[in-house]
Enzyme design. Structure first.
Site, PDB file in Angstrom:
ATOM      1  CG  ASP A  31      -2.032   0.984   1.190  1.00  0.00           C
ATOM      2  OD1 ASP A  31      -1.796   2.142   0.783  1.00  0.00           O
ATOM      3  OD2 ASP A  31      -3.151   0.619   1.567  1.00  0.00           O
ATOM      4  CB  ILE A  32       1.437   4.070  -2.338  1.00  0.00           C
ATOM      5  CG1 ILE A  32       0.040   4.537  -2.714  1.00  0.00           C
ATOM      6  CG2 ILE A  32       2.030   3.119  -3.374  1.00  0.00           C
ATOM      7  CD1 ILE A  32       0.011   5.425  -3.961  1.00  0.00           C
ATOM      8  CD  GLN A  94     -14.683   0.321  -1.965  1.00  0.00           C
ATOM      9  OE1 GLN A  94     -15.845   0.230  -1.568  1.00  0.00           O
ATOM     10  NE2 GLN A  94     -14.217  -0.383  -2.968  1.00  0.00           N
ATOM     11  CG  HIS A 100      -8.711  -2.724  -1.748  1.00  0.00           C
ATOM     12  ND1 HIS A 100      -9.702  -1.973  -2.344  1.00  0.00           N
ATOM     13  CD2 HIS A 100      -8.220  -1.977  -0.731  1.00  0.00           C
ATOM     14  CE1 HIS A 100      -9.792  -0.809  -1.730  1.00  0.00           C
ATOM     15  NE2 HIS A 100      -8.905  -0.789  -0.734  1.00  0.00           N
ATOM     16  CG  HIS A 102      -6.679  -2.275   3.647  1.00  0.00           C
ATOM     17  ND1 HIS A 102      -5.872  -1.221   3.299  1.00  0.00           N
ATOM     18  CD2 HIS A 102      -7.908  -1.998   3.154  1.00  0.00           C
ATOM     19  CE1 HIS A 102      -6.585  -0.341   2.624  1.00  0.00           C
ATOM     20  NE2 HIS A 102      -7.826  -0.799   2.515  1.00  0.00           N
TER      21      HIS A 102
END
Length: 144
Positions: A31-32, A94, A100, A102
């Site tokens: 995750d960025i 979201q 997705h 996490h």
């Protein structure tokens, strides 16, 4: 694939990512905008907007791959715990509308872990409200 979805572009190799793992139906990458050191995402390769429309086989594949990766966070990063989190809808946080999961390693060391709970675990809720909500979801499920 959705032409305007960043996660579809990542799966296709058309957008940069730091990949972790890939299966026939899933893709995992860092995750960025991490909440903790090692925070990553597992997505189905096939586009689904959220929890409400993901096919059961894609959901199962994402959950199983998330579990497999989460187990290794303890040894690989020295995590003290792991959260698996899915956010369904903008009001549930979201921000990318491609389903997705996490995978968020958790640490006692707060320099590695920037997440804070939005509620207080262990605080008892209103039992009458809890019973009423249980009855309404049972009815919606056809469970009586």
């Amino acid at each position: 694939m959705s032409s305007d979805c960043i996660f579809c572009a990542i799966v296709a190799g058309a957008a940069p990512s730091a990949p972790i793992a890939e299966t026939e139906s899933t893709f995992a990458f860092m995750d960025i905008r991490p909440g903790s050191d090692g925070h990553l995402l597992v997505v189905p390769k096939r586009h689904s907007t959220d929890l409400r429309d993901i096919p059961a086989e894609d959901l199962s594949a994402v959950v199983l791959e998330s579990q497999r990766i989460a187990k290794h966070a303890f040894d690989a990063w020295g995590a003290d715990g792991v959260n698996l989190l899915n956010c369904c809808g903008a009001d549930a946080w979201q921000t990318v509308f491609h389903f997705h999961m996490h995978v968020i390693p958790r640490y006692r060391d707060k320099d590695k872990d920037r997440l804070r709970l939005p509620f207080e675990p262990g605080v008892r809720g209103d039992q009458e409200l809890i019973g009423s909500l249980a009855a309404s979801i049972r009815a919606a499920l056809g469970e009586g």
